[in-house]
Scaffold this motif. Structure first.
Motif, PDB file in Angstrom:
ATOM      1  N   LEU A   1      37.750  38.294  13.507  1.00 47.15           N
ATOM      2  CA  LEU A   1      37.195  37.477  14.594  1.00 47.15           C
ATOM      3  C   LEU A   1      37.475  36.004  14.284  1.00 47.15           C
ATOM      4  N   PRO A   2      38.699  35.554  14.515  1.00 52.24           N
ATOM      5  CA  PRO A   2      39.081  34.197  14.112  1.00 52.24           C
ATOM      6  C   PRO A   2      38.286  33.086  14.793  1.00 52.24           C
ATOM      7  N   ASN A   3      37.676  33.366  15.936  1.00 51.87           N
ATOM      8  CA  ASN A   3      36.924  32.331  16.650  1.00 51.87           C
ATOM      9  C   ASN A   3      35.436  32.317  16.306  1.00 51.87           C
ATOM     10  N   ALA A   4      34.986  33.268  15.491  1.00 52.30           N
ATOM     11  CA  ALA A   4      33.561  33.337  15.140  1.00 52.30           C
ATOM     12  C   ALA A   4      33.223  32.300  14.069  1.00 52.30           C
ATOM     13  N   LYS A   5      31.982  31.821  14.109  1.00 52.27           N
ATOM     14  CA  LYS A   5      31.510  30.863  13.105  1.00 52.27           C
ATOM     15  C   LYS A   5      30.875  31.657  11.957  1.00 52.27           C
ATOM     16  N   ILE A   6      31.552  31.713  10.826  1.00 51.63           N
ATOM     17  CA  ILE A   6      31.104  32.489   9.670  1.00 51.63           C
ATOM     18  C   ILE A   6      30.813  31.524   8.522  1.00 51.63           C
TER      19      ILE A   6
ATOM     20  N   THR B   1      26.156  36.201  18.805  1.00 49.67           N
ATOM     21  CA  THR B   1      25.348  35.190  18.127  1.00 49.67           C
ATOM     22  C   THR B   1      26.148  33.903  17.964  1.00 49.67           C
ATOM     23  N   ASN B   2      25.437  32.820  17.601  1.00 48.95           N
ATOM     24  CA  ASN B   2      26.091  31.515  17.443  1.00 48.95           C
ATOM     25  C   ASN B   2      26.742  31.339  16.074  1.00 48.95           C
ATOM     26  N   ALA B   3      26.226  32.047  15.085  1.00 50.16           N
ATOM     27  CA  ALA B   3      26.789  31.953  13.736  1.00 50.16           C
ATOM     28  C   ALA B   3      26.407  33.195  12.948  1.00 50.16           C
ATOM     29  N   THR B   4      27.201  33.488  11.929  1.00 49.69           N
ATOM     30  CA  THR B   4      26.965  34.667  11.084  1.00 49.69           C
ATOM     31  C   THR B   4      26.949  34.252   9.621  1.00 49.69           C
TER      32      THR B   4
ATOM     33  N   TYR C   1      15.435  34.172  24.567  1.00 54.09           N
ATOM     34  CA  TYR C   1      15.419  32.988  23.698  1.00 54.09           C
ATOM     35  C   TYR C   1      16.542  32.043  24.124  1.00 54.09           C
ATOM     36  N   SER C   2      16.466  31.617  25.350  1.00 55.50           N
ATOM     37  CA  SER C   2      17.564  30.853  25.953  1.00 55.50           C
ATOM     38  C   SER C   2      17.760  29.479  25.327  1.00 55.50           C
ATOM     39  N   ASN C   3      16.717  28.933  24.681  1.00 60.33           N
ATOM     40  CA  ASN C   3      16.830  27.601  24.065  1.00 60.33           C
ATOM     41  C   ASN C   3      17.202  27.668  22.578  1.00 60.33           C
ATOM     42  N   ALA C   4      17.318  28.871  22.061  1.00 61.93           N
ATOM     43  CA  ALA C   4      17.499  29.028  20.606  1.00 61.93           C
ATOM     44  C   ALA C   4      18.947  29.292  20.221  1.00 61.93           C
ATOM     45  N   LYS C   5      19.322  28.793  19.047  1.00 62.93           N
ATOM     46  CA  LYS C   5      20.555  29.207  18.405  1.00 62.93           C
ATOM     47  C   LYS C   5      20.269  30.501  17.641  1.00 62.93           C
ATOM     48  N   ILE C   6      21.215  31.394  17.646  1.00 67.37           N
ATOM     49  CA  ILE C   6      20.996  32.716  17.054  1.00 67.37           C
ATOM     50  C   ILE C   6      21.945  32.911  15.872  1.00 67.37           C
ATOM     51  N   ILE C   7      21.375  33.244  14.729  1.00 67.46           N
ATOM     52  CA  ILE C   7      22.154  33.494  13.513  1.00 67.46           C
ATOM     53  C   ILE C   7      21.979  34.957  13.104  1.00 67.46           C
ATOM     54  N   TYR C   8      23.073  35.604  12.811  1.00 71.38           N
ATOM     55  CA  TYR C   8      23.052  36.985  12.301  1.00 71.38           C
ATOM     56  C   TYR C   8      23.324  36.950  10.804  1.00 71.38           C
ATOM     57  N   ASP C   9      22.358  37.390  10.018  1.00 65.15           N
ATOM     58  CA  ASP C   9      22.498  37.464   8.563  1.00 65.15           C
ATOM     59  C   ASP C   9      22.914  38.887   8.203  1.00 65.15           C
TER      60      ASP C   9
END
Length: 308
Positions: A111-116, A93-96, A46-54
């Motif tokens: 993980l201070p650099n992660a987008k939460i 992933t790109n965001a959580t 899924y190279s064109n997709a943003k990935i979100i982990y819920d």
């Protein structure tokens, strides 16, 4: 609704992803139990997709608390393994998504650099709040008993707190609702404790009860059972852990107590105090509207998508 549902074994997902992965803009993977089976193929195809982990809730946090309460070294090791898997998934992933500011704070420290971001449970206030204070009676609890924190909560409450409450109110009853109760829950049955198991429509139980109890000693996320009680305007007595991340303040939106003695005293107090009961019933619903409405969830989700 214009939604295509693709389902099957994880091996089928790989074949599907090879063919169609590049067509997607967004992938949301939900729950820690799902991520390990899918994240590699999602990253690959899924190279064109943003990935979100819920996350739904932080599994490692819940199991770590359980290990501490039960003094179980094996569980503590499992919690460490879950933590490694969960933090690793976030980094891929790109965001959580988390459900509370409390869990966002935990992850931000690790993980201070992660987008939460926070997208929490959605609750809707019921049109009818049920019977008046004087016409209500008894206590209720609801929760799936496939979930170990619910089993622990009921065993702890029934064995250690209910007898203290019965000293003040010998005739009070507790109704335990929830699917798949094990033998240890059925063993709690007594003249004062009913084990109802799964109930298809719980509305009448919530509209007739006087107090919802949430004696949770470990867990994670925000507690849907507490939100459900508040939907009906049913005041809650909970442990600190139970109301974690829900913006509920003691004596304003619920009563909070952590020891067996304090929990029994809080339950007895709320059971007899009509003014306090009505205040908590109203105030707690205002919190639900402010933080757990469909509009709030939609706003937070759109903000996240726009930021990606």
């Amino acid at each position: 609704m214009g939604i295509e549902v693709v389902y099957g074994e994880s091996s089928y997902f790989k074949d599907y992803s090879k063919k169609y992965g590049n067509a997607y803009d967004l992938v949301i993977i939900s729950r820690l139990s799902v991520v390990p089976s899918f994240i590699e193929n999602v990253n690959l195809f899924y190279s064109n997709a943003k990935i979100i982990y819920d996350t739904v809730d932080l599994s490692f946090s819940r199991v770590s608390m359980q290990a501490s309460i039960e003094k179980n070294e094996e569980l503590a090791l499992i919690a460490q393994q879950l933590k490694k898997i969960e933090l690793g998934s976030i980094q891929r992933t790109n965001a959580t998504l988390v459900v509370s500011s409390y869990e966002k704070k935990i992850l931000a420290s690790l993980l201070p650099n992660a987008k939460i971001e926070i997208v929490s449970n959605i609750h809707t206030i019921k049109n009818s709040s049920g019977l008046s204070f004087s016409k209500r009676k008894d206590l209720i609890f609801i929760g799936s008993f496939n979930h170990q924190p619910n089993v622990d909560a009921m065993i702890w409450f029934c064995n250690n707190i209910m007898p203290l409450i019965q000293k003040d109110m010998p005739d009070i009853k507790l109704k335990i609702i929830g699917s798949n109760p094990p033998k240890s829950i059925f063993a709690l049955k007594s003249p004062n404790i009913e084990v109802l198991g799964y109930v298809e429509d719980v509305s009448s139980l919530f509209t007739k009860a006087r107090i919802f109890i949430a004696p949770l000693r470990y867990g994670a996320g925000v507690k849907g059972k507490i939100g459900q009680a508040i939907e009906y305007g049913l005041p809650v007595v909970s442990t600190t852990l139970g109301v974690e991340g829900m913006h509920l303040k003691n004596n304003e939106h619920c009563l909070v107590a952590d020891s067996e003695s304090d929990f029994s005293k809080a339950t007895i107090r709320l059971y007899h105090d009509k003014v306090l009961w009505e205040k908590i019933s109203q105030n707690s619903q205002e919190i639900l509207v402010k933080y757990f409405s469909q509009e709030t969830a939609k706003k937070n989700l759109l903000n996240l998508l726009n930021s990606l």
